[in-house]
Design an enzyme around this catalytic site. Sequence first.
Site, PDB file in Angstrom:
ATOM      1  N   LYS A   1      -2.372  20.123   4.365  1.00 43.35           N
ATOM      2  CA  LYS A   1      -0.916  20.149   4.210  1.00 43.35           C
ATOM      3  C   LYS A   1      -0.467  18.970   3.334  1.00 43.35           C
ATOM      4  O   LYS A   1       0.379  19.116   2.454  1.00 43.35           O
ATOM      5  CB  LYS A   1      -0.283  20.058   5.611  1.00 43.35           C
ATOM      6  CG  LYS A   1       1.218  20.260   5.649  1.00 43.35           C
ATOM      7  CD  LYS A   1       1.721  20.321   7.093  1.00 43.35           C
ATOM      8  CE  LYS A   1       3.237  20.371   7.167  1.00 43.35           C
ATOM      9  NZ  LYS A   1       3.729  20.336   8.557  1.00 43.35           N
TER      10      LYS A   1
ATOM     11  N   HIS B   1       0.846  -1.197   0.000  1.00 38.23           N
ATOM     12  CA  HIS B   1       0.000   0.000   0.000  1.00 38.23           C
ATOM     13  C   HIS B   1       0.881   1.247   0.000  1.00 38.23           C
ATOM     14  O   HIS B   1       1.330   1.699   1.057  1.00 38.23           O
ATOM     15  CB  HIS B   1      -0.958   0.018   1.192  1.00 38.23           C
ATOM     16  CG  HIS B   1      -1.919   1.167   1.148  1.00 38.23           C
ATOM     17  ND1 HIS B   1      -3.280   1.015   0.935  1.00 38.23           N
ATOM     18  CD2 HIS B   1      -1.720   2.510   1.251  1.00 38.23           C
ATOM     19  CE1 HIS B   1      -3.868   2.201   0.927  1.00 38.23           C
ATOM     20  NE2 HIS B   1      -2.943   3.131   1.123  1.00 38.23           N
TER      21      HIS B   1
ATOM     22  N   TRP C   1      -4.659  17.150   6.524  1.00 44.88           N
ATOM     23  CA  TRP C   1      -4.929  16.683   5.162  1.00 44.88           C
ATOM     24  C   TRP C   1      -4.651  17.774   4.135  1.00 44.88           C
ATOM     25  O   TRP C   1      -4.207  17.501   3.025  1.00 44.88           O
ATOM     26  CB  TRP C   1      -6.376  16.183   5.027  1.00 44.88           C
ATOM     27  CG  TRP C   1      -6.456  14.694   5.071  1.00 44.88           C
ATOM     28  CD1 TRP C   1      -6.752  13.930   6.166  1.00 44.88           C
ATOM     29  CD2 TRP C   1      -6.212  13.772   3.994  1.00 44.88           C
ATOM     30  NE1 TRP C   1      -6.708  12.599   5.825  1.00 44.88           N
ATOM     31  CE2 TRP C   1      -6.394  12.464   4.503  1.00 44.88           C
ATOM     32  CE3 TRP C   1      -5.869  13.910   2.655  1.00 44.88           C
ATOM     33  CZ2 TRP C   1      -6.240  11.306   3.731  1.00 44.88           C
ATOM     34  CZ3 TRP C   1      -5.714  12.761   1.878  1.00 44.88           C
ATOM     35  CH2 TRP C   1      -5.889  11.480   2.409  1.00 44.88           C
TER      36      TRP C   1
ATOM     37  N   GLY D   1      -7.711   9.731  -2.020  1.00 46.80           N
ATOM     38  CA  GLY D   1      -7.964  11.087  -1.525  1.00 46.80           C
ATOM     39  C   GLY D   1      -8.571  11.009  -0.136  1.00 46.80           C
ATOM     40  O   GLY D   1      -8.850   9.930   0.375  1.00 46.80           O
TER      41      GLY D   1
ATOM     42  N   HIS E   1      -6.437   0.540   4.455  1.00 47.01           N
ATOM     43  CA  HIS E   1      -6.698   1.052   5.803  1.00 47.01           C
ATOM     44  C   HIS E   1      -7.735   0.227   6.582  1.00 47.01           C
ATOM     45  O   HIS E   1      -7.399  -0.409   7.550  1.00 47.01           O
ATOM     46  CB  HIS E   1      -7.093   2.537   5.796  1.00 47.01           C
ATOM     47  CG  HIS E   1      -6.025   3.421   5.253  1.00 47.01           C
ATOM     48  ND1 HIS E   1      -4.873   3.693   5.960  1.00 47.01           N
ATOM     49  CD2 HIS E   1      -5.897   4.074   4.070  1.00 47.01           C
ATOM     50  CE1 HIS E   1      -4.088   4.486   5.226  1.00 47.01           C
ATOM     51  NE2 HIS E   1      -4.682   4.732   4.075  1.00 47.01           N
TER      52      HIS E   1
ATOM     53  N   ILE F   1       1.337  18.972  -0.462  1.00 44.57           N
ATOM     54  CA  ILE F   1       2.616  18.348  -0.818  1.00 44.57           C
ATOM     55  C   ILE F   1       2.498  17.665  -2.173  1.00 44.57           C
ATOM     56  O   ILE F   1       3.358  17.813  -3.042  1.00 44.57           O
ATOM     57  CB  ILE F   1       3.049  17.350   0.284  1.00 44.57           C
ATOM     58  CG1 ILE F   1       3.445  18.120   1.550  1.00 44.57           C
ATOM     59  CG2 ILE F   1       4.196  16.466  -0.210  1.00 44.57           C
ATOM     60  CD1 ILE F   1       3.722  17.240   2.751  1.00 44.57           C
TER      61      ILE F   1
ATOM     62  N   GLU G   1      -2.226  17.241   1.113  1.00 47.45           N
ATOM     63  CA  GLU G   1      -2.635  17.414  -0.290  1.00 47.45           C
ATOM     64  C   GLU G   1      -1.737  18.449  -0.970  1.00 47.45           C
ATOM     65  O   GLU G   1      -1.409  18.317  -2.153  1.00 47.45           O
ATOM     66  CB  GLU G   1      -4.102  17.867  -0.380  1.00 47.45           C
ATOM     67  CG  GLU G   1      -5.112  16.889   0.206  1.00 47.45           C
ATOM     68  CD  GLU G   1      -5.597  15.831  -0.787  1.00 47.45           C
ATOM     69  OE1 GLU G   1      -4.935  15.636  -1.823  1.00 47.45           O
ATOM     70  OE2 GLU G   1      -6.636  15.195  -0.499  1.00 47.45           O
TER      71      GLU G   1
ATOM     72  N   ASP H   1       2.150   3.577   3.096  1.00 47.53           N
ATOM     73  CA  ASP H   1       1.341   4.628   2.486  1.00 47.53           C
ATOM     74  C   ASP H   1       2.196   5.650   1.718  1.00 47.53           C
ATOM     75  O   ASP H   1       2.259   5.586   0.499  1.00 47.53           O
ATOM     76  CB  ASP H   1       0.470   5.319   3.540  1.00 47.53           C
ATOM     77  CG  ASP H   1      -0.877   5.768   2.976  1.00 47.53           C
ATOM     78  OD1 ASP H   1      -1.082   5.578   1.763  1.00 47.53           O
ATOM     79  OD2 ASP H   1      -1.716   6.279   3.726  1.00 47.53           O
ATOM     80  N   ASP H   2       2.819   6.573   2.438  1.00 51.71           N
ATOM     81  CA  ASP H   2       3.618   7.629   1.805  1.00 51.71           C
ATOM     82  C   ASP H   2       4.876   7.904   2.601  1.00 51.71           C
ATOM     83  O   ASP H   2       5.117   9.047   3.030  1.00 51.71           O
ATOM     84  CB  ASP H   2       2.780   8.908   1.707  1.00 51.71           C
ATOM     85  CG  ASP H   2       1.500   8.694   0.932  1.00 51.71           C
ATOM     86  OD1 ASP H   2       1.574   8.685  -0.307  1.00 51.71           O
ATOM     87  OD2 ASP H   2       0.455   8.477   1.567  1.00 51.71           O
TER      88      ASP H   2
ATOM     89  N   GLU I   1     -10.906   4.694   6.050  1.00 47.84           N
ATOM     90  CA  GLU I   1      -9.827   5.532   6.606  1.00 47.84           C
ATOM     91  C   GLU I   1     -10.512   6.749   7.229  1.00 47.84           C
ATOM     92  O   GLU I   1     -10.540   7.834   6.669  1.00 47.84           O
ATOM     93  CB  GLU I   1      -8.859   5.965   5.497  1.00 47.84           C
ATOM     94  CG  GLU I   1      -7.625   6.709   6.007  1.00 47.84           C
ATOM     95  CD  GLU I   1      -6.778   7.287   4.882  1.00 47.84           C
ATOM     96  OE1 GLU I   1      -7.259   7.329   3.729  1.00 47.84           O
ATOM     97  OE2 GLU I   1      -5.645   7.724   5.150  1.00 47.84           O
TER      98      GLU I   1
END
Lengths: 515, 515
Positions: free
Chosen positions: B212, B122, B210, B332, B386, B216, B214, B443-444, B362
């Site tokens: 902040k 993921h 969120w 999203g 999630h 990025i 988005e 995730d990221d 999530e």
Amino acid sequence: MCFKLKMFIFKNFLDFVKFSFLLIIISNNLIAASIDFSYTSVRDKILESERVAATGGSIWLNAREAKANAILMKAKNQEITEGLRNPDIYAPSMHFFHAKSRIRRSEVFRIISKMPKGSFLHGHQRGMVSSKWIIKNIMSQFNVFSCRDQRGIFIFTARNHTKCVTPLENVCTERNNSPDKKQYDRVLEKHINMFTLHPEIGLTERNKLWEKFENIFYATEDIYKYLPVFREYNKRILEELYADNIMYAEIRSSLSPLYCDRNRNYSSLEVLNELEQIVKDFKKTHPDFIGMKIIYAKKNNANKAEMCKRIDTFKELYKAKPNILIGFDIVGQEDLGEPLQKFIDELSELPEGANFFFHAGETNWFGKTDLNMLDAILLNTRRIGHAYALAKHPQLWDTIKSRKIAIEVNPISNQILGYIWDLRNHPAAFYIAEDLPLIISGDDPGIWNGKALSYDFYYAFMSFTSAHADLRVLKQFALNSIRYAILTPEEKRQFNKIFSKKWDKFIDEIINSKY
Amino acid sequence: MCFKLKMFIFKNFLDFVKFSFLLIIISNNLIAASIDFSYTSVRDKILESERVAATGGSIWLNAREAKANAILMKAKNQEITEGLRNPDIYAPSMHFFHAKSRIRRSEVFRIISKMPKGSFLHGHQRGMVSSKWIIKNIMSQFNVFSCRDQRGIFIFTARNHTKCVTPLENVCTERNNSPDKKQYDRVLEKHINMFTLHPEIGLTERNKLWEKFENIFYATEDIYKYLPVFREYNKRILEELYADNIMYAEIRSSLSPLYCDRNRNYSSLEVLNELEQIVKDFKKTHPDFIGMKIIYAKKNNANKAEMCKRIDTFKELYKAKPNILIGFDIVGQEDLGEPLQKFIDELSELPEGANFFFHAGETNWFGKTDLNMLDAILLNTRRIGHAYALAKHPQLWDTIKSRKIAIEVNPISNQILGYIWDLRNHPAAFYIAEDLPLIISGDDPGIWNGKALSYDFYYAFMSFTSAHADLRVLKQFALNSIRYAILTPEEKRQFNKIFSKKWDKFIDEIINSKY
């Protein structure tokens, strides 16, 4: 090349088999009645089976209740809709200290305030009364002194307390001499209230939360032992419960001996007698109040010999007062206390008829403090205080369910003591979805001016249950609090009768008021 | 009058019956073997049955693994013991931004870093690479410009970007002209990293997290679409995975068209070709790397016509590249996006052989956004991203278990995006206790310099599992990540073979190093 499908079409037989399988698994109790396989219908059936399986799922509302429910749900939906728009100021997701003023303005809260809530089953005697009332009344009516001990911790007392190292200050005199009496009261109240403007800071130093909490009990311990204060204080417990539409309580108390003027001391048994008398007097003026019983509760930092002695003391007290004294518990910050396992031998001496009401699993640890829940169950506990860590122990759920060991959930307490931030993450959402035996309680509402049960019920309703959960879950919370209380058959009969009357009145009130 | 009992003695027959009943319920799989009814023995059996029922419970360790396990558990116990003494600086209970430096010093973390972790299942393509590396490499190797859009949001680009309203600044030039280059880089990195010194403040304004986040993605979108950067960036994804002992990945990507100098554009299909080539090249130099596949993932704010078009695009791409393109997702902030339910008709057009990998649940909401999990299951999703809200939906657990729908848990992501503070409260502790199909992912990780999977595995091991959970649960996390990956039989065979070799080497390393 998209086609709009009005029905959920099964691409092939395999899908159909899978789908039926899903349906059988998910809602096996509904399959017989179901011949409509449309997507929406299946979806609705699963949601309905969730509702039925959850706490309150077996309650049927009569026509008037349904009407009241519509009013309640309109208010709930409005708050949720507004919350989806402005999630950062959605009270059920916020810390109590940030949310309190918002909750007070909530329609749902106003309804819950009026609702007969049954019993208050998890509370500590010395944390029950609003600190605001204490400051306004106890501190002005009686000859209260303050001092500091050698660690600098604040103490209220009415005698020459051996722990004081600073001179005794008379609170009344000090207040009268202060330039701003309101400001004086506010400062004084800080010694007996957990409030802070920025509770989020507390998350990085959670140990301090318990320290502050323990210091509050330490500050008031000696003044609450002063017989005239003890009487006023305990009377006030009943008044605050009654004002919040609670009809019965089971309170944890250490039954520590009291003192009075002229060096007369009162033993634990005399304390029980005092409490019995206070309740009796209260019932005279409030005939629809059922009563208050006591769970003998001492700190969790004992050695085996001390625990043995406690059980012996309990036995004596229980023999004398089995109707007001119902059981035994061990209290304090569980993560720092001795594990229950240490006292298996001592605790197995509990007299016939008495019950354990152990605090257990009030922790974020896993495989450590939380194992107290296992020991509590093996020791045949009647209820469990908090059981916050229970979701991590699937092997215990069945037992808790089949043996009807009620979990005493204290939402705001768990938050204020730093176990959780957003109460929507509280494991009670899962307990409710699984319909585990549970009651909602307040722990120490006085210490955060929590108005007995209403704020906790608000969080339980708004943060722990689905947006679709309605009056039925609230009613079940109240019914559970009667069901899991320790009552004689006669008391239970009377309680149900009074509750039923009050419930009908509550329903009428909702329907008739301009909600 | 306390007697010390070496054995738990049943006061009467009734107790005995109750107790056996408890035993049957709690550990029905053990009753046959059990004739020892001592308190300790019963207690141990319950705990053992919990261990066996949890993730990793069916794994047997060989002699060498057992030896390595002893080393791992010594380190884990030390950290827990220290944590019980100083709970406020116990990394597994702390926010990642507070805990990172502590975790880096952890023995458990060092072991986990060396561990072969299987697959990364993921992750979002544009959140995978460490921001530190981006700043150091992308921003200096290429002709990168920065600007602001009309809302003042920062943008990196390599072309005359239509959204820029401020003049394009050449990052290299600006950096060279700045008095403090390191400080310049630090400021630049803030545009592409979620770090903040006081994450606890974020809890009171979670919407901003969120936003902040988005921003990025918005800042880097255009520069990552620049073909030369795209190539370097995606190569780096593989390098960072490989460096963290990950052998395979399935990455969510929007496959947005790329641009290059001289106005040449690259279609989504060409993007897939590019990715295929990058992976091919990487495998040449890293023959023990299995590969990377793509999940086509677009934003969740579409209308029905747009969703229809996406499915059509996906169909075309899938037809051309079924081996690298494995499925479809919608991404999203789920609470603000359209619910899955809206697209049932459109989504039922997914081509045979392709899979859904829906983000669902999530959220902290209950009875709202979380219902996406129900729709994902009804749409036959292969895995769920999630499923944070799953504990609230017991009716879905059986289906998830029987249909082996793996839950993709992203511990640090959930924390940084404000869904939870103390990860010991994460519902994954419950998923693991129940052995639901689950994998741990990141995730990221690039956006919080999270080193692919190691930090997430650390939290999963230390915050989600019991103090007694050991190497077996870690091994199961890795095995699950292979089991629930979308692999051909040949790929799976090869993966298992390579994993097995790497695992043995890892075990040797633990035993032979001076842990």
